[in-house]
Design an enzyme around this catalytic site. Structure first.
Site, short mmCIF file in Angstrom:
data_model
loop_
_atom_site.label_atom_id
_atom_site.label_comp_id
_atom_site.label_asym_id
_atom_site.label_seq_id
_atom_site.Cartn_x
_atom_site.Cartn_y
_atom_site.Cartn_z
N SER A 187 0.82 -1.22 0.00
CA SER A 187 0.00 0.00 0.00
C SER A 187 0.85 1.26 0.00
CB SER A 187 -0.91 0.04 1.23
OG SER A 187 -1.59 -1.16 1.39
N GLY B 21 -4.12 -2.11 -0.81
CA GLY B 21 -3.30 -1.82 -1.98
C GLY B 21 -3.00 -0.34 -2.09
N GLY C 68 -2.19 3.54 -4.10
CA GLY C 68 -2.75 4.42 -5.13
C GLY C 68 -4.16 4.91 -4.83
N CYS D 1 -9.14 -1.92 3.68
CA CYS D 1 -8.45 -0.71 3.22
C CYS D 1 -8.76 -0.38 1.75
CB CYS D 1 -6.97 -0.78 3.53
SG CYS D 1 -6.32 0.85 3.95
N LEU D 2 -7.84 -0.62 0.81
CA LEU D 2 -8.22 -0.35 -0.59
C LEU D 2 -9.43 -1.21 -0.95
CD1 LEU D 2 -7.29 1.29 -3.17
CD2 LEU D 2 -6.33 -0.85 -3.96
N GLN E 55 -12.44 0.55 0.19
CA GLN E 55 -12.74 1.68 -0.71
C GLN E 55 -13.35 1.17 -2.01
OE1 GLN E 55 -8.76 3.23 -0.79
NE2 GLN E 55 -8.95 4.28 1.17
N GLY F 293 -4.45 7.03 2.66
CA GLY F 293 -4.39 8.45 2.33
C GLY F 293 -5.67 8.92 1.67
N PHE F 294 -6.55 7.96 1.37
CA PHE F 294 -7.87 8.27 0.82
C PHE F 294 -8.90 7.76 1.81
CE2 PHE F 294 -4.98 8.13 -2.70
CZ PHE F 294 -5.43 9.08 -3.60
N HIS G 233 -6.58 -1.98 9.37
CA HIS G 233 -5.91 -3.25 9.06
C HIS G 233 -6.05 -4.25 10.21
CE1 HIS G 233 -3.80 -2.41 5.25
NE2 HIS G 233 -4.04 -1.17 5.62
N GLU H 269 -5.38 -7.23 10.30
CA GLU H 269 -4.25 -8.18 10.34
C GLU H 269 -3.04 -7.59 11.07
OE1 GLU H 269 -4.82 -6.15 7.98
OE2 GLU H 269 -2.95 -5.50 7.06
N1 LIG Z 1 -3.62 0.33 2.90
C1 LIG Z 1 -4.36 0.56 1.84
O1 LIG Z 1 -4.98 -0.35 1.28
C2 LIG Z 1 -4.37 1.96 1.26
C3 LIG Z 1 -5.53 2.26 0.37
C4 LIG Z 1 -5.35 3.50 -0.49
N2 LIG Z 1 -4.23 3.35 -1.38
C5 LIG Z 1 -5.18 4.73 0.39
O2 LIG Z 1 -4.10 5.24 0.52
O3 LIG Z 1 -6.12 5.18 0.97
#
Ligand SMILES: NC(=O)CC[C@H](N)C(=O)O
Length: 379
Positions: free
Chosen positions: A48, A241, A243, A270-271, A274, A314-315, A354, A356
């Site tokens: 990530s 992940g 981005g 997380c990603l 989203q 970050g999102f 997270h 985990e």
């Molecule tokens: N840890 C992640 O999965 C980060 C998700 C996404 N890339 C963000 O920064 O928000």
């Protein structure tokens, strides 16, 4: 005073000099800070973090060296790191290399000797600045060029990085967690079959799924709904992940919608959270400086319980954009931002943090149990 051998240039022209560790050269990235006191190796290898340089606010980073067992992916994915103190000789029987040797072997640049408190204040004030980080043993820096490179960097908004860090081919995962004492991996009964979509999955997530008794097959980020359903899964997992989620959503959202049509249990982290939110019709936005640490309090709105969580994002999902039929289940007690959702009528749920850990507290492991239970109602 010895000559500085590393320089961190912010896009606004602010410069931080220090001592280079790890690889030499220059990298350009977005800058974030992480407040975790342990787990620097897991953080650096969390996919990530692609496209980001990590500032560690804890001053003593590198004390326990590095060991391959602690990698969360094959290579460090963070672009570089910033630390306060020059790392000392590792004091740990598990250490195979010093942090600097490990970074050098992996081609990642670090800078030590930086006033990370001042830098963290700059990150908070500017909101994830774009930076160029250079390490030159001769201490020769073209400052104008570094600042220009930082300025020219377009940032993470609009960037799909999941396709860069995902696996090339599908594979089965069967490793459980290292020395985890609770015996989660020793269940009886048929293991539910989980397809895990790898947007940049941390290994410990896959271990936690295996610990919860799941039979895990990992598919690349670009898998279609047909690819997923061809595996006849009992449930689908959406990984973390790097981005911008909106960019990755351009191909992941149709896949998730196809899975949702089949009414399968879905769990996202997380990603993955989203992505699920986007697939359900919500929207994501860039945060000012994100959440990166291992002590973020999150409230479960359904039980009133507070979990201390590991975070790296970050999102964020805009909770105002959640459509009818999607319930907000968790919120951050730091800023009230969305930390979890679920569909009101089915076992489709996800969290922004997270569970985990790796590094971090393990308060939220129950989510893996919940996912397993949703796939095996009688198991
Ligand atoms: N840890 C992640 O999965 C980060 C998700 C996404 N890339 C963000 O920064 O928000």
């Amino acid at each position: 005073m010895p000559t500085p051998t590393a320089c961190l240039a912010l896009a606004d022209g602010t410069l931080f000099y220090g001592y280079g560790i790890g690889a030499t050269g220059t990298c350009v990235a977005e800058l974030c800070f992480n407040t975790a006191m342990t787990g620097y190796q897991e953080i650096m290898t969390d996919p990530s973090y692609a496209g980001q340089v990590v500032t560690f606010t804890f001053p003593h980073i590198g004390n326990v060296g590095a060991t391959p067992e602690d990698d969360e992916s094959a290579d460090p994915v963070a672009a570089g790191l910033v630390v306060k103190w020059d790392p000392t000789q590792p004091s740990n029987w598990r250490s195979a290399q010093t942090l600097s040797e490990w970074l050098a072997a992996k081609g990642r640049i670090g800078i030590a000797g930086v006033d990370t408190r001042r830098l963290t204040r700059a990150i908070r004030a500017q909101g994830a600045p774009h930076v160029a980080l250079a390490h030159d043993p001769d201490g020769k820096f073209d400052i104008e060029a570094l600042v220009r490179q930082a300025r020219d960097f377009s940032g993470l908004e609009g960037l799909d990085l999941a396709k860069d860090v995902t696996c090339a081919q599908s594979y089965r995962w069967d490793e459980t967690r290292w020395a985890w004492p609770n015996g989660y991996g020793t269940r009886t009964g048929a293991a539910p079959k989980v397809v895990a979509i790898d947007f940049g999955a941390k290994r410990n997530i896959l271990r936690c799924l295996a610990d919860a008794g799941c039979d895990v097959t990992v598919l690349p980020a670009t898998a279609t709904a047909e690819d997923v359903l061809a595996q006849s899964p009992d449930g689908v997992f959406l990984s973390n992940g790097p981005g911008d989620p909106a960019a990755t959503g351009s191909y992941a959202v149709p896949m998730i919608r196809g899975v949702l049509e089949k009414e399968l249990p879905v769990f996202g982290i997380c990603l993955g959270h989203q992505m699920l939110a986007l697939a359900l019709g919500a929207r994501t936005v860039k945060m000012n400086h994100g959440h990166h640490g291992a002590n973020h309090p999150v409230k479960d709105l359904e039980t009133g319980k507070v979990e201390i969580t590991s975070m790296n994002h970050g999102f964020t999902v805009d909770s105002q954009s959640l459509p009818a039929g999607v319930t907000e289940t968790h919120v951050s007690l730091f800023d009230g931002s969305n930390c979890g959702i679920r569909m009101a009528d089915r076992p489709v749920f996800s969290v922004q943090y997270h569970p985990e850990a790796s590094p971090g507290p393990q308060d939220s492991f129950y989510l893996f149990e919940r996912f397993r239970a949703a796939m095996t109602p009688a198991g």
